[in-house]
Design an enzyme around this catalytic site. Structure first.
Site, PDB file in Angstrom:
ATOM      1  N   CYS A  20       5.661   2.237  -1.763  1.00  0.00           N
ATOM      2  CA  CYS A  20       5.529   2.672  -3.149  1.00  0.00           C
ATOM      3  C   CYS A  20       6.874   2.769  -3.863  1.00  0.00           C
ATOM      4  O   CYS A  20       7.900   3.025  -3.222  1.00  0.00           O
ATOM      5  CB  CYS A  20       4.874   4.040  -3.187  1.00  0.00           C
ATOM      6  SG  CYS A  20       3.278   4.064  -2.394  1.00  0.00           S
ATOM      7  N   LYS A  42       8.952  -3.440   2.685  1.00  0.00           N
ATOM      8  CA  LYS A  42      10.355  -3.532   3.068  1.00  0.00           C
ATOM      9  C   LYS A  42      10.869  -2.204   3.609  1.00  0.00           C
ATOM     10  O   LYS A  42      11.554  -2.150   4.607  1.00  0.00           O
ATOM     11  CB  LYS A  42      11.178  -3.979   1.850  1.00  0.00           C
ATOM     12  CG  LYS A  42      12.670  -4.120   2.121  1.00  0.00           C
ATOM     13  CD  LYS A  42      12.946  -5.284   3.059  1.00  0.00           C
ATOM     14  CE  LYS A  42      14.405  -5.444   3.416  1.00  0.00           C
ATOM     15  NZ  LYS A  42      14.572  -6.297   4.606  1.00  0.00           N
TER      16      LYS A  42
HETATM   17  O1  M6R Z   1      15.101  -0.220   6.814  1.00  0.00           O
HETATM   18  P1  M6R Z   1      14.953  -0.158   8.300  1.00  0.00           P
HETATM   19  O2  M6R Z   1      15.963  -1.018   9.010  1.00  0.00           O
HETATM   20  O3  M6R Z   1      14.933   1.226   8.846  1.00  0.00           O
HETATM   21  O4  M6R Z   1      13.526  -0.790   8.607  1.00  0.00           O
HETATM   22  C1  M6R Z   1      12.990  -0.744   9.884  1.00  0.00           C
HETATM   23  C2  M6R Z   1      11.799  -1.659  10.019  1.00  0.00           C
HETATM   24  O5  M6R Z   1      10.766  -1.244   9.188  1.00  0.00           O
HETATM   25  C3  M6R Z   1      12.173  -3.111   9.691  1.00  0.00           C
HETATM   26  O6  M6R Z   1      13.204  -3.571  10.485  1.00  0.00           O
HETATM   27  C4  M6R Z   1      10.962  -4.043   9.850  1.00  0.00           C
HETATM   28  O7  M6R Z   1      10.601  -4.133  11.195  1.00  0.00           O
HETATM   29  C5  M6R Z   1      11.311  -5.397   9.247  1.00  0.00           C
HETATM   30  N1  M6R Z   1      10.230  -5.851   8.436  1.00  0.00           N
HETATM   31  C6  M6R Z   1      11.645  -6.401  10.274  1.00  0.00           C
HETATM   32  O8  M6R Z   1      11.819  -7.695   9.773  1.00  0.00           O
END
Ligand code: M6R
Length: 586
Positions: free
Chosen positions: A2, A581
């Site tokens: 969101c 994301k």
């Molecule tokens: O922003 P963050 O690095 O904490 O995010 C962690 C995961 O949600 C993120 O790496 C997710 O697995 C991606 N979509 C991987 O490509």
């Protein structure tokens, strides 16, 4: 997930605020809406799907001085207009946009006999504000103090038509102001680009309001305070689009340049010198914690510290760390948190737990104004630049490079300059572009499933490669340590089953090669990615003997494979279905 953007000040065209919402598109969403005050009354328009659907519904020029808007990524309640924010109370006195989860929404509904039509947890907030006859900031605060859970809230009120009310707990929320005394409140400072570069990050427990030329912020003790304004250096996402059609492709292509800049910054600014050379001796154990790709970077960190420094290091997914209650963590533990966004709810929750257990905490994040950066004892910048595609690519490559430099920083008697080594790798990346990968691999034609194998650090890269492929192609991609194949996973192999074997460690490559051949004997179609000079039909050779550096190149290759497959299947790799994301709910 969101997203919120809102405005108060002189009259503004509604379309401008809705257009600004597009800066949050990259986070993932499935509906969008806007509410505003017009002639003293709250009005709203909502739409399922893309923001452009919302724009088409705004058929005339609407001017307002008080506007809130939101992109929703469904958690509680299906994707529908009624569940889309802003949520307006029954009699139209309050409208609310909210990021986070109100955990006690059912209890509040029962206790205050709220008649809530939508299935969302958020709708109780507008009904509660109306039921409590809230109109002042203190009424607002009283209602907000009944909420349990996480919230970044921005609200408008019929009785106070020139104000935005806000409150924050656990979900990020920022306020910006410009030279005209106008304000914007948003869940990501990227929304402020083009409005003002002066902003504040609200703290948990903060609440208050903004109106033309005035801001009042109170902390959780109800004490009004003067916030410290920072300068926004966030790049504009829209102006960041280049000739590539997709952000994922652009971000992979940027890896070479970004690594060069990263080396320059880490070397010239002596970033790692925040640590004493004997820093790691203070700890019995080092734990890397993160989610998804950031967790895989943590596995890389643990492998490299074990292998090069011979210390006890391991990695844990943030959600598991929380579920296990931070088992064995003490003031003798170093917890190393990795997060591109610095706002992932599971990671932040794990950070809180680690701090409660008195661990020393390091954060490695791409967003230096993020909650993670603010709450860690030591912060290392990822320096990847804005990463928009949901699938993390360049951030992962930077995370590995930094962890390589981090390990090298504590090694004594190094014969080669680690900065030079990373620089060399950045140059080697260029060769493995889209054309190279497409030409060399006939494996990715008509791919319907895929298995990645490797041992130790290679199995970490296999995991990340499988995640990437899954995310942007929706095909069933799995990964296993090579040695495990014959203990069960060979059962999956049938004629033409694509197996990508990652063999980048001269000491152990024979294991992966043998396992791959066993799979090939059973019909598998193998692609080797290796630093062994081999005479196999399908293989990509990486000219790098250090397995940790070769892993960086290998990651670019498998990211590119994932991108190619998404294109063959006609999938937009920047916005995979069901994913967001920045995952800001636990
Ligand atoms: O922003 P963050 O690095 O904490 O995010 C962690 C995961 O949600 C993120 O790496 C997710 O697995 C991606 N979509 C991987 O490509």
């Amino acid at each position: 997930m969101c997203g919120i953007t809102s405005f108060v000040g002189r009259k503004k065209n509604l379309n401008e605020v809705v257009h600004n919402l597009k800066k949050l598109e990259y986070r993932g969403y499935d509906s969008a809406g806007v509410a505003w005050i017009e002639n003293g009354a709250i009005k709203t328009i909502k739409s399922i799907g893309e923001i452009k659907n919302l724009e088409t519904k705004i058929t005339q020029k609407i001017m307002s001085n008080c506007i809130i808007s939101h992109t929703r990524w469904a958690t509680h309640g299906k994707i529908s207009e009624i569940n889309t924010h802003p949520h307006v109370s029954k009699n139209g006195t309050w409208a609310v946009v909210h990021n986070g989860i109100i955990e006690n929404h059912k209890a509040l509904k029962a206790q205050f006999e709220l008649n809530v039509l939508s299935e969302t947890d958020t709708a109780v907030i507008s009904e509660l504000l109306e039921k409590q006859k809230a109109s002042s900031i203190f009424d607002f605060k009283d209602a907000v103090s009944l909420l349990n859970g996480s919230y970044a809230l921005v609200c408008i009120c019929e009785q106070n038509p020139d104000r935005l009310f806000f409150a924050k707990n656990k979900s990020p929320l920022y306020v910006a102001t410009n030279e005209f005394g106008e304000f914007m409140i948003a869940s990501d400072p990227v929304c402020f680009v083009g409005f003002s570069n002066k902003f504040i990050s609200l703290n948990d427990g903060d609440y208050g309001f903004v109106e033309l030329n005035n801001i009042e912020v109170f902390n959780f003790n109800n004490k009004m305070y003067n916030p410290i304004w920072k300068i926004n250096d966030v790049l504009d996402i829209e102006s960041n689009i280049t000739s590539e059609k997709f952000f994922m492709q652009k971000e992979i292509n940027e890896e070479e340049k970004i690594l060069k800049n990263l080396v320059k910054s880490y070397k010239n600014k002596k970033i790692l010198e925040i640590f004493d050379k004997d820093f790691l001796c203070n700890f019995k154990e080092i734990m890397f914690i993160g989610c998804g790709t950031a967790f895989h970077a943590g596995l890389y960190g643990a492998e490299i510290l074990q292998s090069k420094l011979n210390v006890h290091a391991h990695a844990e997914m943030a959600s598991e760390f929380i579920a296990k209650g931070g088992r064995f963590v003490s003031n003798e533990t170093l917890c190393f948190f990795i997060s591109q966004s610095g706002e992932t709810a599971d990671t932040l929750q794990a950070l809180k737990l680690a701090k409660e257990k008195q661990a020393v905490v390091i954060g490695l994040t791409n967003i230096m104004h993020s909650t993670l950066a603010q709450k860690c004892d030591y912060v290392l910048p990822t320096l990847a630049g804005p990463e928009i595609a949901v699938a993390s690519t360049k951030a992962f490559v930077c995370q590995m490079a930094i962890l390589f430099l981090f390990a090298a920083y504590f090694q004594s008697n190094l014969k080669i300059d680690p900065f030079e080594q990373v620089l060399e790798i950045s140059q080697k990346l260029r060769k493995y572009d889209l054309n190279y990968v497409e030409n060399i691999s006939n494996l990715i034609k008509n791919i319907k499933k895929c298995m990645f194998i490797g041992t130790e650090i290679n199995s970490v890269i296999a995991k990340e490669s499988a995640l990437k492929l899954k995310e942007v192609s929706y095909i069933n991609a799995v990964s296993y340590p090579s040695g495990e194949l014959k203990h069960g996973y060979l059962a999956l192999i049938d004629e033409g089953f694509p197996v990508i074997a990652i063999a980048l460690n001269h000491q152990t490559n024979y294991r992966t090669i043998n396992s791959a051949i066993e799979a090939e004997t059973r019909g598998a179609n193998i692609l080797f990615i290796t630093n062994e000079k081999m005479d196999f039909e399908n293989s990509i050779y990486i000219d790098e003997n250090d397995e940790f550096l070769a892993s960086i190149i290998c990651s670019k290759i498998t990211q590119t494979i994932a991108f190619c497959v998404s294109q063959k299947l006609g999938i937009n790799p920047d916005k995979p279905k069901n994913l967001a994301k920045s995952v800001t709910v636990e």
